[in-house]
Design a protein around this motif. Structure first.
Motif, PDB file in Angstrom:
ATOM      1  N   ILE A 179      24.120  29.007  41.715  1.00 51.59           N
ATOM      2  CA  ILE A 179      24.019  30.434  41.383  1.00 51.59           C
ATOM      3  C   ILE A 179      24.941  31.241  42.288  1.00 51.59           C
ATOM      4  O   ILE A 179      25.641  32.150  41.827  1.00 51.59           O
ATOM      5  CB  ILE A 179      22.557  30.927  41.503  1.00 51.59           C
ATOM      6  CG1 ILE A 179      21.720  30.377  40.364  1.00 51.59           C
ATOM      7  CG2 ILE A 179      22.499  32.455  41.503  1.00 51.59           C
ATOM      8  CD1 ILE A 179      20.235  30.694  40.466  1.00 51.59           C
ATOM      9  N   THR A 180      24.970  30.911  43.564  1.00 50.46           N
ATOM     10  CA  THR A 180      25.816  31.629  44.521  1.00 50.46           C
ATOM     11  C   THR A 180      27.285  31.530  44.111  1.00 50.46           C
ATOM     12  O   THR A 180      28.014  32.526  44.159  1.00 50.46           O
ATOM     13  CB  THR A 180      25.626  31.054  45.939  1.00 50.46           C
ATOM     14  OG1 THR A 180      24.236  31.108  46.266  1.00 50.46           O
ATOM     15  CG2 THR A 180      26.419  31.829  46.955  1.00 50.46           C
ATOM     16  N   VAL A 181      27.715  30.359  43.697  1.00 43.28           N
ATOM     17  CA  VAL A 181      29.112  30.178  43.270  1.00 43.28           C
ATOM     18  C   VAL A 181      29.384  30.977  41.997  1.00 43.28           C
ATOM     19  O   VAL A 181      30.397  31.675  41.901  1.00 43.28           O
ATOM     20  CB  VAL A 181      29.431  28.677  43.046  1.00 43.28           C
ATOM     21  CG1 VAL A 181      30.809  28.503  42.422  1.00 43.28           C
ATOM     22  CG2 VAL A 181      29.340  27.912  44.360  1.00 43.28           C
ATOM     23  N   LEU A 182      28.482  30.901  41.019  1.00 50.05           N
ATOM     24  CA  LEU A 182      28.685  31.605  39.750  1.00 50.05           C
ATOM     25  C   LEU A 182      28.726  33.117  39.941  1.00 50.05           C
ATOM     26  O   LEU A 182      29.500  33.813  39.279  1.00 50.05           O
ATOM     27  CB  LEU A 182      27.590  31.227  38.748  1.00 50.05           C
ATOM     28  CG  LEU A 182      27.627  29.791  38.225  1.00 50.05           C
ATOM     29  CD1 LEU A 182      26.378  29.486  37.417  1.00 50.05           C
ATOM     30  CD2 LEU A 182      28.873  29.547  37.403  1.00 50.05           C
ATOM     31  N   GLU A 183      27.898  33.633  40.853  1.00 48.96           N
ATOM     32  CA  GLU A 183      27.860  35.078  41.070  1.00 48.96           C
ATOM     33  C   GLU A 183      29.160  35.611  41.667  1.00 48.96           C
ATOM     34  O   GLU A 183      29.445  36.803  41.552  1.00 48.96           O
ATOM     35  CB  GLU A 183      26.662  35.447  41.942  1.00 48.96           C
ATOM     36  CG  GLU A 183      25.355  35.361  41.174  1.00 48.96           C
ATOM     37  CD  GLU A 183      24.133  35.662  42.007  1.00 48.96           C
ATOM     38  OE1 GLU A 183      24.207  35.588  43.254  1.00 48.96           O
ATOM     39  OE2 GLU A 183      23.083  35.966  41.406  1.00 48.96           O
ATOM     40  N   ASP A 184      29.965  34.739  42.273  1.00 50.46           N
ATOM     41  CA  ASP A 184      31.270  35.166  42.796  1.00 50.46           C
ATOM     42  C   ASP A 184      32.198  35.638  41.683  1.00 50.46           C
ATOM     43  O   ASP A 184      33.116  36.412  41.924  1.00 50.46           O
ATOM     44  CB  ASP A 184      31.954  34.021  43.556  1.00 50.46           C
ATOM     45  CG  ASP A 184      31.278  33.695  44.866  1.00 50.46           C
ATOM     46  OD1 ASP A 184      30.461  34.515  45.338  1.00 50.46           O
ATOM     47  OD2 ASP A 184      31.576  32.621  45.422  1.00 50.46           O
ATOM     48  N   PHE A 185      31.972  35.153  40.467  1.00 49.91           N
ATOM     49  CA  PHE A 185      32.859  35.469  39.352  1.00 49.91           C
ATOM     50  C   PHE A 185      32.296  36.539  38.429  1.00 49.91           C
ATOM     51  O   PHE A 185      32.927  36.909  37.448  1.00 49.91           O
ATOM     52  CB  PHE A 185      33.142  34.196  38.544  1.00 49.91           C
ATOM     53  CG  PHE A 185      33.784  33.128  39.370  1.00 49.91           C
ATOM     54  CD1 PHE A 185      35.124  33.211  39.701  1.00 49.91           C
ATOM     55  CD2 PHE A 185      33.051  32.067  39.871  1.00 49.91           C
ATOM     56  CE1 PHE A 185      35.713  32.244  40.486  1.00 49.91           C
ATOM     57  CE2 PHE A 185      33.631  31.096  40.655  1.00 49.91           C
ATOM     58  CZ  PHE A 185      34.971  31.185  40.966  1.00 49.91           C
TER      59      PHE A 185
END
Length: 147
Positions: free
Chosen positions: A83-89
């Protein structure tokens, strides 16, 4: 820069940095985007890509709840890192005040009189809020406003 190019650039960076978690998550996102493009025979716009990413985040949040109920914190932590990685985009989330202001303006714009007009209001809000706020919370605010 278009969102798809940003994802591909970050994929290259993650490969160079040997960041397996980030790389795997970006590959999952690119795969989901490509799958939708192939299925529908279209090229997705940035807004449609954000919708795909939003769906992926929602799926992971559901998984986290299930893993925590089952006592599998290790798997919940993996989902949280994705989720943390996806929220970067994704676009910057809206504050509660901004969401309330958008709901008020959408109710006024739709000239909503009651619950029967909720679909109109949500139709106005969806493009403005997609990926920037939890649609369940927004729906609750609209229901409260129209009651």
């Amino acid at each position: 820069m278009a969102l798809i190019e940003k994802l591909k650039e970050e994929q290259k960076s993650a490969m160079k940095a040997k960041d397996k978690t980030r790389l795997g998550t970006i590959r999952l996102a690119l795969s989901a985007i490509k799958q939708r493009e192939v299925d529908e025979r279209i090229t997705l716009s940035d807004d449609e890509i954000v919708a795909v990413l939003t769906k992926m985040v929602k799926q992971r949040r559901d998984s986290i709840a299930q893993y925590e109920d089952a006592g599998r914190q290790d798997l919940a932590d993996v989902e949280q890192s994705e989720i943390t990685v996806l929220e970067d985009f994704m676009p910057q989330p809206l504050s509660d005040e901004e969401v309330a202001a958008l709901v008020t303006s959408a109710v006024t714009e739709a000239n909503a009189q009651g619950m029967q007009d909720m679909g109109k209001v949500m139709g106005i809000l969806r493009p403005q809020i997609q990926g920037r706020a939890d649609m369940g919370v927004v729906s609750g605010l609209v229901k409260t406003k129209l009651s």
